[in-house]
Design a protein around this motif. Structure first.
Motif, PDB file in Angstrom:
ATOM      1  N   TYR A  96       0.835  -1.197   0.000  1.00  0.00           N
ATOM      2  CA  TYR A  96       0.000   0.000   0.000  1.00  0.00           C
ATOM      3  C   TYR A  96       0.870   1.248   0.000  1.00  0.00           C
ATOM      4  CZ  TYR A  96      -3.352  -3.514   1.628  1.00  0.00           C
ATOM      5  OH  TYR A  96      -4.128  -4.642   1.752  1.00  0.00           O
ATOM      6  N   GLU A  97       0.306   2.329  -0.511  1.00  0.00           N
ATOM      7  CA  GLU A  97       1.009   3.606  -0.513  1.00  0.00           C
ATOM      8  C   GLU A  97       1.104   4.150   0.914  1.00  0.00           C
ATOM      9  OE1 GLU A  97      -0.943   6.260  -3.167  1.00  0.00           O
ATOM     10  OE2 GLU A  97      -0.752   4.941  -4.906  1.00  0.00           O
ATOM     11  N   ASP A  98       1.983   5.109   1.093  1.00  0.00           N
ATOM     12  CA  ASP A  98       2.163   5.740   2.401  1.00  0.00           C
ATOM     13  C   ASP A  98       0.908   6.518   2.795  1.00  0.00           C
ATOM     14  OD1 ASP A  98       4.692   4.761   2.052  1.00  0.00           O
ATOM     15  OD2 ASP A  98       5.699   6.705   1.974  1.00  0.00           O
ATOM     16  N   GLY A  99       0.550   6.424   4.069  1.00  0.00           N
ATOM     17  CA  GLY A  99      -0.466   7.287   4.654  1.00  0.00           C
ATOM     18  C   GLY A  99      -1.832   7.233   4.015  1.00  0.00           C
ATOM     19  N   ILE A 100      -2.350   6.027   3.718  1.00  0.00           N
ATOM     20  CA  ILE A 100      -3.648   5.949   3.045  1.00  0.00           C
ATOM     21  C   ILE A 100      -4.779   5.446   3.936  1.00  0.00           C
ATOM     22  CG2 ILE A 100      -2.551   5.649   0.800  1.00  0.00           C
ATOM     23  CD1 ILE A 100      -3.416   2.702   0.911  1.00  0.00           C
ATOM     24  N   PHE A 101      -4.466   4.929   5.120  1.00  0.00           N
ATOM     25  CA  PHE A 101      -5.519   4.364   5.970  1.00  0.00           C
ATOM     26  C   PHE A 101      -5.810   5.262   7.165  1.00  0.00           C
ATOM     27  CE2 PHE A 101      -3.791   0.506   3.907  1.00  0.00           C
ATOM     28  CZ  PHE A 101      -4.959   0.093   3.280  1.00  0.00           C
ATOM     29  N   ASP A 102      -7.116   5.433   7.435  1.00  0.00           N
ATOM     30  CA  ASP A 102      -7.555   6.175   8.616  1.00  0.00           C
ATOM     31  C   ASP A 102      -7.428   5.332   9.878  1.00  0.00           C
ATOM     32  OD1 ASP A 102      -8.610   8.561   7.246  1.00  0.00           O
ATOM     33  OD2 ASP A 102     -10.120   7.178   6.459  1.00  0.00           O
ATOM     34  N   CYS A 103      -7.618   4.023   9.727  1.00  0.00           N
ATOM     35  CA  CYS A 103      -7.634   3.144  10.894  1.00  0.00           C
ATOM     36  C   CYS A 103      -7.224   1.731  10.480  1.00  0.00           C
ATOM     37  CB  CYS A 103      -9.015   3.131  11.549  1.00  0.00           C
ATOM     38  SG  CYS A 103     -10.415   2.961  10.402  1.00  0.00           S
ATOM     39  N   LEU A 104      -6.698   0.997  11.445  1.00  0.00           N
ATOM     40  CA  LEU A 104      -6.114  -0.320  11.180  1.00  0.00           C
ATOM     41  C   LEU A 104      -6.352  -1.226  12.368  1.00  0.00           C
ATOM     42  CD1 LEU A 104      -2.540  -0.962   9.794  1.00  0.00           C
ATOM     43  CD2 LEU A 104      -3.220  -1.990  11.954  1.00  0.00           C
ATOM     44  N   LEU A 105      -6.793  -2.446  12.082  1.00  0.00           N
ATOM     45  CA  LEU A 105      -6.995  -3.455  13.116  1.00  0.00           C
ATOM     46  C   LEU A 105      -6.134  -4.670  12.787  1.00  0.00           C
ATOM     47  CD1 LEU A 105      -8.552  -4.617  15.582  1.00  0.00           C
ATOM     48  CD2 LEU A 105     -10.326  -5.364  13.979  1.00  0.00           C
ATOM     49  N   ALA A 106      -5.337  -5.097  13.762  1.00  0.00           N
ATOM     50  CA  ALA A 106      -4.527  -6.313  13.613  1.00  0.00           C
ATOM     51  C   ALA A 106      -4.721  -7.132  14.882  1.00  0.00           C
ATOM     52  CB  ALA A 106      -3.059  -5.969  13.395  1.00  0.00           C
ATOM     53  N   TYR A 107      -5.729  -7.991  14.864  1.00  0.00           N
ATOM     54  CA  TYR A 107      -6.171  -8.698  16.068  1.00  0.00           C
ATOM     55  C   TYR A 107      -5.558 -10.094  16.114  1.00  0.00           C
ATOM     56  CZ  TYR A 107      -9.422  -9.676  19.916  1.00  0.00           C
ATOM     57  OH  TYR A 107      -9.969  -9.967  21.138  1.00  0.00           O
ATOM     58  N   HIS A 108      -4.659 -10.303  17.078  1.00  0.00           N
ATOM     59  CA  HIS A 108      -3.941 -11.571  17.224  1.00  0.00           C
ATOM     60  C   HIS A 108      -3.242 -11.969  15.923  1.00  0.00           C
ATOM     61  CE1 HIS A 108      -5.158 -12.522  21.301  1.00  0.00           C
ATOM     62  NE2 HIS A 108      -6.391 -12.155  20.997  1.00  0.00           N
ATOM     63  N   VAL A 109      -2.458 -11.041  15.407  1.00  0.00           N
ATOM     64  CA  VAL A 109      -1.832 -11.242  14.099  1.00  0.00           C
ATOM     65  C   VAL A 109      -0.335 -10.945  14.096  1.00  0.00           C
ATOM     66  CG1 VAL A 109      -1.766 -10.381  11.716  1.00  0.00           C
ATOM     67  CG2 VAL A 109      -3.957 -10.775  12.826  1.00  0.00           C
ATOM     68  N   ILE A 110       0.046  -9.722  14.493  1.00  0.00           N
ATOM     69  CA  ILE A 110       1.392  -9.257  14.184  1.00  0.00           C
ATOM     70  C   ILE A 110       2.482  -9.976  14.965  1.00  0.00           C
ATOM     71  CG2 ILE A 110       0.535  -6.988  13.519  1.00  0.00           C
ATOM     72  CD1 ILE A 110       1.764  -5.902  16.129  1.00  0.00           C
ATOM     73  N   TYR A 111       2.110 -10.722  16.014  1.00  0.00           N
ATOM     74  CA  TYR A 111       3.137 -11.448  16.761  1.00  0.00           C
ATOM     75  C   TYR A 111       3.526 -12.763  16.090  1.00  0.00           C
ATOM     76  CZ  TYR A 111      -1.116 -13.621  18.775  1.00  0.00           C
ATOM     77  OH  TYR A 111      -2.328 -14.246  18.965  1.00  0.00           O
ATOM     78  N   HIS A 112       2.974 -13.059  14.923  1.00  0.00           N
ATOM     79  CA  HIS A 112       3.358 -14.274  14.200  1.00  0.00           C
ATOM     80  C   HIS A 112       4.638 -14.036  13.397  1.00  0.00           C
ATOM     81  CE1 HIS A 112      -1.095 -15.544  14.510  1.00  0.00           C
ATOM     82  NE2 HIS A 112      -0.386 -16.191  15.416  1.00  0.00           N
ATOM     83  N   THR A 113       5.684 -13.664  14.109  1.00  0.00           N
ATOM     84  CA  THR A 113       6.992 -13.390  13.519  1.00  0.00           C
ATOM     85  C   THR A 113       8.021 -13.418  14.639  1.00  0.00           C
ATOM     86  OG1 THR A 113       8.227 -11.848  12.094  1.00  0.00           O
ATOM     87  CG2 THR A 113       6.766 -10.874  13.743  1.00  0.00           C
TER      88      THR A 113
END
Length: 217
Positions: A96-113
């Motif tokens: 995605y391009e820079d600065g395009i989202f007003d809001c973001l949800l990452a529920y039980h996701v980003i720790y899979h790394t």
């Protein structure tokens, strides 16, 4: 940096991963009142939150590594005639391009790394959010007994899970100090440290609600 690995949704029997989380209803109403439109469901799984926000009139982008997960979402969005934009990919490299989202949800996701991977994910979240845009993300807590499984630990903070449906998937654990360090470029609205207890398990995690700080020049 460890390679990402997708969930195999055919092995997931727990229906709670198909039902919107309690927090998502609050966030939907909060973000709607704030006039937010562009929503990213980061690590959308089968799309439980993508559908919830699309039904409320948000312009929804859904992103996940799991082919079977996004196919289930694509089918459901089509059947409901909801215009969800769905992309398959790795959360460490968002298309995605820079600065395009007003809001973001990452529920039980980003720790899979792992430790290096989580830093990259946070950088990507900061990049794609608009200044003043809000996020809600989940971290695993080091209070969990699974963090002490040193037989499968690949760095100081990361353990490889060896049970279905997460065999081979890395799990990054942190504490409050680690969260504050990772999110030092953001403004934190609230952090909850929660022990989620079910009949068969007890798991600790952090829910973090924050926003991309507006830079004053």
């Amino acid at each position: 940096m460890v390679a990402s690995k997708a969930w195999e949704w055919s092995n997931v029997s727990d229906e709670r991963w198909r039902i919107p989380s309690e927090e998502s209803y609050y966030l939907r109403e909060r973000w709607k009142k704030q006039g937010y439109k562009n929503f990213l469901d980061l690590g959308c799984g089968v799309g439980r939150h993508s559908i919830l926000f699309a039904e409320a009139g948000f312009q929804v982008d859904a992103f996940d590594l799991s082919e079977d997960g996004i196919e289930l979402l694509r089918e459901k969005a089509h059947n409901l005639n909801l215009p969800v934009k769905i992309i398959k990919g790795d959360i460490k490299e968002l298309p995605y391009e820079d600065g395009i989202f007003d809001c973001l949800l990452a529920y039980h996701v980003i720790y899979h790394t792992d430790t290096d991977g989580i830093k990259k994910v946070i950088e990507e979240i900061e990049r794609v959010l608009k200044p003043g845009g809000e996020f809600f993300i989940t971290f695993l807590s080091k209070n969990n007994n699974s963090y002490n499984d040193i037989a499968y630990r690949i760095d100081h903070n990361t353990v490889i899970k060896m049970e279905e449906p997460e065999i081979g998937i890395p799990h990054f654990y942190t504490d409050l100090g680690g969260i504050k360090k990772l999110l030092r470029n953001f403004t934190i609205i609230k952090i909850n440290h929660i022990n989620e207890i079910t009949l068969n398990s007890s798991k600790w995690h952090f829910n973090v609600h924050g926003l991309k700080t507006v830079q004053i020049t």
